[in-house]
Design a protein around this motif. Structure first.
Motif, short mmCIF file in Angstrom:
data_model
loop_
_atom_site.label_atom_id
_atom_site.label_comp_id
_atom_site.label_asym_id
_atom_site.label_seq_id
_atom_site.Cartn_x
_atom_site.Cartn_y
_atom_site.Cartn_z
N UNK A 87 0.83 -1.21 0.00
CA UNK A 87 0.00 0.00 0.00
C UNK A 87 0.86 1.25 0.00
N UNK A 88 1.91 1.26 0.82
CA UNK A 88 2.81 2.42 0.83
C UNK A 88 3.45 2.64 -0.53
N UNK A 89 3.90 1.55 -1.15
CA UNK A 89 4.57 1.66 -2.46
C UNK A 89 3.60 2.19 -3.52
N UNK A 90 2.37 1.73 -3.50
CA UNK A 90 1.39 2.16 -4.50
C UNK A 90 0.99 3.62 -4.29
N UNK A 91 0.93 4.05 -3.04
CA UNK A 91 0.63 5.46 -2.78
C UNK A 91 1.76 6.34 -3.31
N UNK A 92 3.01 5.90 -3.12
CA UNK A 92 4.14 6.66 -3.66
C UNK A 92 4.11 6.68 -5.18
N UNK A 93 3.69 5.55 -5.76
CA UNK A 93 3.55 5.51 -7.22
C UNK A 93 2.50 6.53 -7.68
N UNK A 94 1.37 6.59 -6.95
CA UNK A 94 0.31 7.53 -7.31
C UNK A 94 0.78 8.97 -7.21
N UNK A 95 1.67 9.26 -6.25
CA UNK A 95 2.21 10.61 -6.13
C UNK A 95 3.02 11.01 -7.36
N UNK A 96 3.58 10.04 -8.05
CA UNK A 96 4.52 10.33 -9.12
C UNK A 96 3.94 10.15 -10.51
N UNK A 97 2.65 9.96 -10.64
CA UNK A 97 2.02 9.94 -11.96
C UNK A 97 1.14 11.17 -12.10
N UNK A 98 0.98 11.62 -13.33
CA UNK A 98 0.12 12.78 -13.59
C UNK A 98 -0.95 12.38 -14.60
N UNK A 99 -1.99 13.19 -14.65
CA UNK A 99 -3.10 12.90 -15.55
C UNK A 99 -4.25 12.28 -14.77
N UNK A 100 -5.45 12.81 -14.97
CA UNK A 100 -6.61 12.34 -14.22
C UNK A 100 -6.86 10.85 -14.44
N UNK A 101 -6.74 10.40 -15.69
CA UNK A 101 -6.99 8.97 -15.97
C UNK A 101 -5.96 8.09 -15.27
N UNK A 102 -4.70 8.52 -15.28
CA UNK A 102 -3.65 7.72 -14.63
C UNK A 102 -3.83 7.70 -13.11
N UNK A 119 -0.14 3.47 12.01
CA UNK A 119 0.19 3.15 10.62
C UNK A 119 -0.96 3.47 9.69
N UNK A 120 -2.17 3.09 10.11
CA UNK A 120 -3.35 3.37 9.28
C UNK A 120 -3.56 4.87 9.12
N UNK A 121 -3.33 5.64 10.21
CA UNK A 121 -3.49 7.09 10.12
C UNK A 121 -2.47 7.69 9.15
N UNK A 122 -1.23 7.17 9.18
CA UNK A 122 -0.21 7.67 8.26
C UNK A 122 -0.59 7.37 6.81
N UNK A 123 -1.09 6.15 6.57
CA UNK A 123 -1.54 5.81 5.22
C UNK A 123 -2.68 6.71 4.77
N UNK A 124 -3.59 6.98 5.66
CA UNK A 124 -4.75 7.80 5.32
C UNK A 124 -4.31 9.22 4.93
N UNK A 125 -3.35 9.76 5.65
CA UNK A 125 -2.85 11.10 5.32
C UNK A 125 -2.10 11.08 3.98
#
Length: 547
Positions: free
Chosen positions: A386-401, A435-441
């Motif tokens: 989950x942490x890795x995927x959130x970091x991935x989401x931070x680094x992509x642009x475009x609404x569809x992506x 941990x859950x609170x950190x993920x949520x933020x």
């Protein structure tokens, strides 16, 4: 109208012209061929304005793309020469510019009849097919053109009409040739001769920059000098051996793009490196020749070279090739660095909208199944994924992506494996809620659409509620044998989403905090510790309670 009565058809046509004012009328007979099932048409009557005949196609004239020696010196012609004679030029470590300006190379090419014959065939056959010419006639025309071009160059070399920069300065040659009928040709011959003895592509670049330093300061002579120098520079950077010798060989696509970005946007990259040390690891320094060229590209000179390199960077970003085929994490870090650098240099180097479109296209590749599988790898637990995927989401642009990235996150967070790992973990309930609170933020900061972010955050909040409910953490804290202010502070941090995810767990902590803050001993403790009042008031506001 259609009728089998011939007389009726003729009368109708005559009536249209005489009575109804039509401009023209025509009667035809259509006969069906039973075998071919096609109609044969025979004209019976034409009345009124005459029918215009079909225009005959203009006969194609035999006119090759290049007819004069000067035509071979244009940008498009030199690019074509570079493709047709690529292997020959690489063997001689030369560019099309040098071939067209060095008599010694012209003699070698003339003697190499096989290479020349093959090159002429490669261009003549497709052109003859496309334009309807005779292949042999076209080949004879091109051979004649090449012969005239090489003969002119060798004749000028024998006569001593070409500048020799070992005997006069570059500035003097530029001022002298600027008044010639073909100044680029004559000054180009001097430049080609000056770099002829260079033992590497980098040395050629260094010598060209030395000439740029010697160019006239102003006026038409400087314009001529910089225009001539730009041609071989662009050709050296346009071939693989030349580029690799300048920026380093053995680089993957990502390394090449990092070097090209630093070369074309050195000022922006240097500024970013000074403020972000991590960027220096991703954007490695250039060699002396490349660094020197980068400073020239940052100035007003060699604009076409800079623009060409910028377009090449965009072309590769929009292409299908992985930048770091063996390391997905390093690829994301590299793309982040490239995005920062190119965005900082946008405007002068490339249009900002083109840069954004290129990274949006590249981001689409980052959220495909193959890339995500390679990125996550094996051995991670659900929380780490989950942490890795959130970091991935931070680094992509475009609404569809972003939408696709949110689905990957929701898939992990909503899976039974994620819930099982958290509910059965050996850590304390407080640690798991933290941990859950950190993920949520983190989900709230990675730029997902509000509805997608709410879905993931809501799921984290529900899981936090289950964990808190099983441990009865809020109730235990409210009744713990600890000072009232300490208990209140801990509960408010839970209620504000700092140490527990917003949702049922935070709501129960908020309710216990509200009860606790109303107790007389709590108010007394606040009165006795005025230095803590402001901190408690801030937490109360964050938790949505009155101070």
């Amino acid at each position: 109208m259609a009728t089998e009565d011939r007389a009726a058809a003729v009368r109708t046509a005559e009536g249209l012209i005489a009575n109804d004012g039509f401009a023209a009328a025509k009667v035809t007979k259509e006969t069906l061929d039973e075998e071919t099932r096609e109609f044969a048409t025979v004209s019976i009557l034409n009345l009124g304005a005459p029918e215009l005949g079909r225009k005959k196609e203009a006969k194609k004239e035999f006119e090759p793309l290049c007819v004069q020696p000067q035509d071979l010196y244009t940008l498009h012609a030199r690019e074509r020469i570079g493709r047709l004679l690529e292997e020959w030029l690489e063997r001689h470590r030369a560019t099309p510019f040098e071939l067209l300006h060095r008599p010694d190379l012209a003699e070698e090419l003339e003697a190499s009849s096989g290479d020349l014959q093959h090159a002429v065939q490669k261009i003549s056959v497709p052109e003859a097919t496309e334009r309807g010419f005779s292949v042999h006639e076209l080949m004879r025309t091109y051979f004649g053109l090449i012969e005239r071009t090489l003969e002119r160059l060798m004749r000028d070399g024998r006569k001593g009409a070409l500048p020799d920069l070992s005997r006069e300065s570059f500035a003097s040659a530029a001022r002298r040739t600027v008044t010639e009928p073909d100044p680029s040709y004559y000054l180009g011959a001097g430049v080609a001769g000056a770099i002829a003895s260079a033992e590497s592509w980098s040395e050629k670049v260094t010598r060209l920059l030395d000439l740029a330093d010697e160019a006239p300061a102003t006026g038409p002579a400087r314009t001529l000098a910089m225009t001539v120098l730009e041609q071989p520079l662009a050709e050296i950077l346009g071939v693989k051996p030349g580029l690799e010798d300048l920026i380093g060989s053995g680089l993957d696509m990502g390394g090449q793009l990092a070097a090209l970005t630093r070369l074309t946007a050195c000022e922006a990259v240097d500024m970013l490196v000074r403020h972000d040390a991590k960027l220096a690891k991703v954007m490695p320094p250039l060699g002396p020749a490349a660094e020197r060229l980068g400073r020239w590209l940052a100035a007003e000179a060699f604009e076409e070279v800079r623009t060409g390199l910028g377009k090449r960077i965009l072309r590769e970003l929009n292409g299908p090739r992985r930048l770091r085929p063996d390391d997905a994490i390093a690829e994301i870090e590299l793309l982040r660095a490239l995005a920062m650098s190119l965005t900082a240099a946008a405007g002068r180097l490339l249009p900002l909208e083109d840069v954004q479109a290129a990274f949006s296209a590249r981001s689409k590749m980052l959220v495909t199944g193959d890339f995500v599988d390679a990125y996550l790898g094996r051995g991670r637990n659900a929380f780490e994924e989950a942490q890795a995927l959130i970091w991935l989401a931070e680094n992509v642009i475009g609404a569809a992506n972003k939408r696709v990235a949110s689905r990957w996150i929701a898939g992990v967070v909503g899976a039974l494996r994620f819930e099982t790992e958290f509910r059965n973990a050996e850590e304390t309930a407080a640690a798991r809620l933290g941990k859950l609170a950190a993920l949520q933020r983190q989900v709230g900061r990675c730029g997902l659409a509000p509805e997608d972010s709410a879905t993931v955050q809501g799921r984290l909040g529900e899981l936090g509620g289950l964990i808190e409910g099983e441990a009865k953490l809020a109730a235990s804290l409210a009744r713990a044998k600890a000072p009232p202010l300490h208990r209140l502070t801990v509960l408010l941090r839970l209620a504000a989403g700092e140490s527990a995810p917003l949702g049922p767990a935070a709501d129960r902590a908020r309710a216990e905090a509200l009860k606790l803050v109303r107790l007389p001993e709590t108010r007394t403790a606040l009165t006795e510790a005025p230095d803590q009042v402001e901190a408690v008031r801030t937490l109360l506001q964050q938790a949505g309670l009155a101070a």
